[in-house]
Design a protein around this motif. Structure first.
Motif, PDB file in Angstrom:
ATOM      1  N   LYS A 169       0.519  -1.124   0.188  1.00  0.00           N
ATOM      2  CA  LYS A 169      -0.253   0.079   0.138  1.00  0.00           C
ATOM      3  C   LYS A 169       0.796   0.918  -0.072  1.00  0.00           C
ATOM      4  N   ALA A 170       2.210   1.087   0.684  1.00  0.00           N
ATOM      5  CA  ALA A 170       2.968   2.472   0.331  1.00  0.00           C
ATOM      6  C   ALA A 170       3.393   2.874  -1.028  1.00  0.00           C
ATOM      7  N   ASP A 171       3.316   2.323  -1.666  1.00  0.00           N
ATOM      8  CA  ASP A 171       3.377   2.638  -3.121  1.00  0.00           C
ATOM      9  C   ASP A 171       2.658   1.573  -4.229  1.00  0.00           C
ATOM     10  N   ARG A 172       1.585   1.726  -4.076  1.00  0.00           N
ATOM     11  CA  ARG A 172      -0.014   1.357  -4.698  1.00  0.00           C
ATOM     12  C   ARG A 172       0.185   1.529  -5.823  1.00  0.00           C
ATOM     13  N   PRO A 173       0.329   2.924  -7.018  1.00  0.00           N
ATOM     14  CA  PRO A 173       1.028   2.660  -7.766  1.00  0.00           C
ATOM     15  C   PRO A 173       1.927   1.648  -8.871  1.00  0.00           C
ATOM     16  N   THR A 174       2.611   1.714  -8.023  1.00  0.00           N
ATOM     17  CA  THR A 174       3.510   0.836  -8.113  1.00  0.00           C
ATOM     18  C   THR A 174       3.215  -0.682  -8.355  1.00  0.00           C
ATOM     19  N   THR A 175       2.222  -1.170  -7.410  1.00  0.00           N
ATOM     20  CA  THR A 175       1.663  -1.980  -7.065  1.00  0.00           C
ATOM     21  C   THR A 175       0.426  -2.574  -8.530  1.00  0.00           C
ATOM     22  N   LEU A 176      -0.183  -2.019  -8.218  1.00  0.00           N
ATOM     23  CA  LEU A 176      -1.195  -1.560  -9.461  1.00  0.00           C
ATOM     24  C   LEU A 176      -0.417  -2.153 -10.739  1.00  0.00           C
ATOM     25  N   GLY A 177       0.815  -1.293 -11.138  1.00  0.00           N
ATOM     26  CA  GLY A 177       1.144  -0.393 -12.734  1.00  0.00           C
ATOM     27  C   GLY A 177       1.771  -3.240 -12.800  1.00  0.00           C
ATOM     28  N   PHE A 178       2.113  -3.507 -11.852  1.00  0.00           N
ATOM     29  CA  PHE A 178       3.195  -4.860 -11.629  1.00  0.00           C
ATOM     30  C   PHE A 178       1.519  -5.824 -12.418  1.00  0.00           C
ATOM     31  N   GLY A 179       0.718  -5.955 -10.907  1.00  0.00           N
ATOM     32  CA  GLY A 179      -0.497  -6.115 -11.035  1.00  0.00           C
ATOM     33  C   GLY A 179      -1.262  -6.608 -11.958  1.00  0.00           C
ATOM     34  N   VAL A 180      -1.628  -5.286 -12.585  1.00  0.00           N
ATOM     35  CA  VAL A 180      -2.432  -4.836 -13.709  1.00  0.00           C
ATOM     36  C   VAL A 180      -2.126  -5.842 -15.151  1.00  0.00           C
ATOM     37  N   ALA A 181      -0.339  -5.677 -15.128  1.00  0.00           N
ATOM     38  CA  ALA A 181       0.537  -6.042 -16.841  1.00  0.00           C
ATOM     39  C   ALA A 181       0.092  -7.374 -16.383  1.00  0.00           C
ATOM     40  N   VAL A 182      -0.225  -8.032 -14.928  1.00  0.00           N
ATOM     41  CA  VAL A 182       0.102  -9.634 -14.995  1.00  0.00           C
ATOM     42  C   VAL A 182      -1.106  -9.675 -15.288  1.00  0.00           C
ATOM     43  N   PHE A 183      -2.316  -9.484 -14.996  1.00  0.00           N
ATOM     44  CA  PHE A 183      -4.316  -9.770 -15.086  1.00  0.00           C
ATOM     45  C   PHE A 183      -4.560  -9.112 -16.535  1.00  0.00           C
ATOM     46  N   VAL A 184      -3.720  -8.385 -17.530  1.00  0.00           N
ATOM     47  CA  VAL A 184      -4.252  -8.365 -18.700  1.00  0.00           C
ATOM     48  C   VAL A 184      -2.975 -10.006 -19.078  1.00  0.00           C
ATOM     49  N   CYS A 185      -2.086  -9.718 -19.072  1.00  0.00           N
ATOM     50  CA  CYS A 185      -1.162 -11.156 -20.018  1.00  0.00           C
ATOM     51  C   CYS A 185      -2.262 -12.808 -19.595  1.00  0.00           C
ATOM     52  N   PHE A 186      -2.919 -12.708 -18.611  1.00  0.00           N
ATOM     53  CA  PHE A 186      -3.369 -13.985 -17.624  1.00  0.00           C
ATOM     54  C   PHE A 186      -4.733 -13.762 -18.669  1.00  0.00           C
ATOM     55  N   LEU A 187      -5.557 -12.955 -19.110  1.00  0.00           N
ATOM     56  CA  LEU A 187      -6.596 -12.728 -19.992  1.00  0.00           C
ATOM     57  C   LEU A 187      -5.926 -13.498 -21.930  1.00  0.00           C
ATOM     58  N   ILE A 188      -5.232 -13.239 -21.904  1.00  0.00           N
ATOM     59  CA  ILE A 188      -4.538 -13.555 -22.870  1.00  0.00           C
ATOM     60  C   ILE A 188      -4.508 -15.422 -23.602  1.00  0.00           C
TER      61      ILE A 188
END
Length: 263
Positions: A214-233
Motif C-alpha cells: 500500500k505504501a506504493d500502490r501505483p507501482t503495485t497496481l502497475g505490476f498487478g494489472v500487467a500480469v492480469f492482462v497477460c493472464f487474460l490472453i
C-alpha cells in the motif's frame, strides 16, 4: 512484525504505475535468460491452466442458462427486452468468472507449484544480493500458510467481484468502466498473492505485505494489472506465471527497501 517501509518514489503516479509494469518485463527477461527457471516454472502452470480452461469452457457452455436463472423477473417480458437483459447478464457472468479465474488461478498454481516457485524466487533473490532476515520454514508449514492466505485472498476477491458483477448489468458502464475496475481489483489481489514467497521467506504474513504494498500502490497496481492482462490472453497465464513470480520478487524487494540491481 514491524517491517521497514520504502518511501514512494518521487515521481508521478503514472510513472510509478509504468515502473510497476516494468517489473513484469524484468521478470520476463530473467526468466527467458534462465533455462533452468523455465523448466521449473512450466509444469505447475500447465496443470493449473488445463483445469481452469476446462472450468471456464463449462461456464461459457452454460452461460445462457445462468443468465436466465438470475433474471427470472424477465420471464414474462416480451422477447426483445427479455433477450436484451439476458444478453447483458451473460457477459456479466463471464466477466465475474474471468476475474475469479485469474485470481484463483494464481492461488491454485502457487499451491501446486509451491516448491518450484519458491526455488525461482530464491534464485532471483540470489542475483540481487540474497535475502536479509531469512527464516527457516518447513515445507509443510509454508504450504499450510500459503493455502490459508490464498483462501483468504480468494474469498475477499469474490466479495469484491459480486458488486462488480451486479454493476455489469448497467448499460455502457457495465461494458466500459467495470472491466477497468475489475482489472485494477484483480491486479491488486494478484500482486498480494504473487509476493507471498519472498515475504514468507522473511517470516512475514499477509498483513505485512498488504501494508508494505500500500505504501506504493501505483507501482503495485502497475505490476498487478500487467500480469492480469497477460493472464487474460489464451495460454498467457501458463507462459507468464513463472516470470510473474520473478517480477513479484523484485516488487517485494523494492517494497522492503532492498536492492533490485543485479550484482
Amino acid at each position: 512484525m514491524n517491517a521497514p517501509r520504502l518511501a514512494a518514489p518521487v515521481v508521478g503516479a503514472v510513472g510509478r504505475f509504468l515502473s510497476g509494469a516494468g517489473l513484469l518485463l524484468r521478470g520476463i527477461g530473467l526468466y527467458v535468460r534462465s533455462p533452468g527457471l523455465m523448466l521449473l516454472g512450466v509444469l505447475p502452470a500447465l496443470i493449473s491452466g488445463a483445469l481452469f480452461v476446462a472450468a471456464f469452457a463449462t461456464l461459457v457452455y452454460f452461460v445462457d442458462d445462468l443468465a436466465a436463472l438470475v433474471t427470472p423477473f424477465a420471464d414474462d417480458w416480451s422477447a426483445t427486452p427479455r433477450g436484451l437483459v439476458r444478453v447483458i447478464a451473460g457477459p456479466a457472468f463471464l466477466g465475474l468468472g474471468g476475474l475469479l479465474a485469474v485470481v484463483t488461478f494464481t492461488a491454485v498454481t502457487l499451491v501446486i507449484g509451491d516448491p518450484f516457485y519458491e526455488k525461482i524466487s530464491e534464485r532471483v533473490e540470489e542475483r540481487y544480493g540474497g535475502t536479509p532476515g531469512a527464516v527457516e520454514v518447513s515445507f509443510w508449514a509454508s504450504l499450510r500458510r500459503s493455502i490459508a492466505d490464498s483462501v483468504r485472498l480468494v474469498a475477499i476477491s469474490a466479495l469484491v467481484g459480486i458488486p462488480l458483477f451486479a454493476a455489469g448489468f448497467l448499460p455502457v458502464v457495465g461494458q466500459t468502466v467495470v472491466p477497468v475496475i475489475g482489472a485494477a481489483v484483480g491486479g491488486w489481489f494478484l500482486s498480494l498473492e504473487l509476493v507471498g514467497a519472498p515475504f514468507y521467506r522473511r517470516g512475514m504474513r499477509l498483513p505485512d505485505r498488504r501494508s508494505l504494498l500500500k505504501a506504493d500502490r501505483p507501482t503495485t497496481l502497475g505490476f498487478g494489472v500487467a500480469v492480469f492482462v497477460c493472464f487474460l490472453i489464451p495460454l498467457g497465464a501458463v507462459l507468464v506465471m513463472p516470470a510473474a513470480v520473478a517480477g513479484a520478487t523484485l516488487l517485494a524487494r523494492r517494497s522492503l527497501g532492498q536492492s533490485i540491481e543485479e550484482r
